[in-house]
Design a protein around this motif. Structure first.
Motif, mmCIF file in Angstrom:
data_model
loop_
_atom_site.group_PDB
_atom_site.id
_atom_site.type_symbol
_atom_site.label_atom_id
_atom_site.label_comp_id
_atom_site.label_asym_id
_atom_site.label_seq_id
_atom_site.Cartn_x
_atom_site.Cartn_y
_atom_site.Cartn_z
ATOM 1 N N ASN A 110 0.817 -1.215 0.000
ATOM 2 C CA ASN A 110 0.000 0.000 0.000
ATOM 3 C C ASN A 110 0.849 1.263 0.000
ATOM 4 O O ASN A 110 0.565 2.220 -0.727
ATOM 5 N N GLN A 113 2.721 1.658 -3.389
ATOM 6 C CA GLN A 113 1.779 1.967 -4.449
ATOM 7 C C GLN A 113 1.277 3.403 -4.356
ATOM 8 O O GLN A 113 1.168 4.106 -5.375
ATOM 9 N N LEU A 117 1.765 6.692 -7.095
ATOM 10 C CA LEU A 117 0.644 7.489 -7.591
ATOM 11 C C LEU A 117 0.844 8.976 -7.306
ATOM 12 O O LEU A 117 0.439 9.830 -8.106
ATOM 13 N N ARG A 225 -6.493 1.421 -1.242
ATOM 14 C CA ARG A 225 -7.159 0.746 -2.356
ATOM 15 C C ARG A 225 -6.182 0.083 -3.326
ATOM 16 O O ARG A 225 -6.602 -0.717 -4.167
ATOM 17 N N TYR A 226 -4.910 0.393 -3.225
ATOM 18 C CA TYR A 226 -4.003 0.100 -4.337
ATOM 19 C C TYR A 226 -3.144 -1.145 -4.143
ATOM 20 O O TYR A 226 -2.801 -1.804 -5.116
ATOM 21 N N GLN A 229 -5.168 -4.283 -5.149
ATOM 22 C CA GLN A 229 -5.312 -4.347 -6.606
ATOM 23 C C GLN A 229 -4.040 -4.881 -7.250
ATOM 24 O O GLN A 229 -4.090 -5.731 -8.150
#
Length: 252
Positions: A110, A113, A117, A225-226, A229
């Motif tokens: 997390n 990631q 971003l 959220r990442y 994924q």
């Protein structure tokens, strides 16, 4: 194609080194479903909404960051817990959950990631001598104001963050996704210009204001959220199976 559940779980455990990380919940396979996996549905939390969506999608396995069986929780299978487990068991779906191992992983974690971003360059752990620390330290390629960085966070995450502004230019940043507001004191000691996490406590405002640094609370759910994924995509590519992330929005 299908993959054996045991093979998929073994690879996820290995990839995240989950057995080496002490945590507040069991990491890995929390609920066992059918023996073959073709379709993974991932999400941040194994809520009823996510489970219902997974059933509608015909999922074989649900992959989450926030699973079940936390230390100190009521062990009785009643109410909300009964309904969630009944949904999984009655549809023969597995639940695979990783908490801290998914925060700290150097590729799909997390924190890493989120850094990618937001354009943050990772320098290393915020507390290099603390093996349990999940917070990171890094910097922006060029300095900007705290308000400018907050606007970047809002654009990337799709929600307005809570900002404690500061007068200084922001370049050196500490961060920890989720409920990492307690690391603000370590971030101050590390000389950051701004600390970012998911949540804020009442005293966080005073710590930031009186230390002269910026602070951003961008949402526990929104900042986490990442990783799940990225892990779902890794497993799908590794085994040639399907993966879809479902975002059951949470304003917290």
């Amino acid at each position: 194609m299908d993959i054996d559940l045991s093979t998929l779980v073994f690879e996820a455990d290995r990839y995240l080194s989950s057995a080496k990380i002490a945590d507040y919940c069991p990491n890995g396979l929390q609920v066992e479903g059918r023996s073959q996996v073709r379709r993974i549905i991932s999400g941040v939390t194994a809520s009823q909404a996510l489970l219902d969506a997974a059933v509608a999608e015909g999922a074989d396995l649900v992959l989450v960051h926030h699973g079940y069986f936390w230390k100190g929780e009521n062990p009785c299978v009643v109410g909300m817990k009964q309904r969630r487990l009944k949904t999984l068991l009655s549809h023969d779906m597995s639940l695979l959950a990783y908490h801290l191992p998914l925060d700290v992983h150097p590729e799909v974690g997390n924190n890493v990631q989120l850094a990618r971003l937001l354009g943050l360059q990772v320098e290393g752990p915020l507390e290099p001598d603390n093996p349990r620390s999940v917070a990171l330290l890094g910097h922006l390629p060029e300095s900007m104001s705290a308000a400018e960085f907050a606007r970047r966070v809002a654009t990337v995450l799709g929600r307005e963050p809570l900002l404690v502004d500061c007068a200084r230019p922001v370049q050196r940043i500490g961060w920890c996704t989720g409920g990492g507001q307690g690391y603000i004191e370590q971030a101050i000691s590390a000389g950051v210009d701004l600390y970012l996490t998911g949540e804020a406590s009442e005293q966080t405002y005073h710590s930031a204001r009186e230390s002269g640094i910026g602070f951003i609370a961008a949402g526990h759910h929104a900042t986490e959220r990442y990783g799940v994924q990225a892990l779902g995509d890794y497993l799908a590519q590794r085994f040639g199976i399907e993966h879809r992330f479902i975002d059951c929005d949470n304003p917290i």
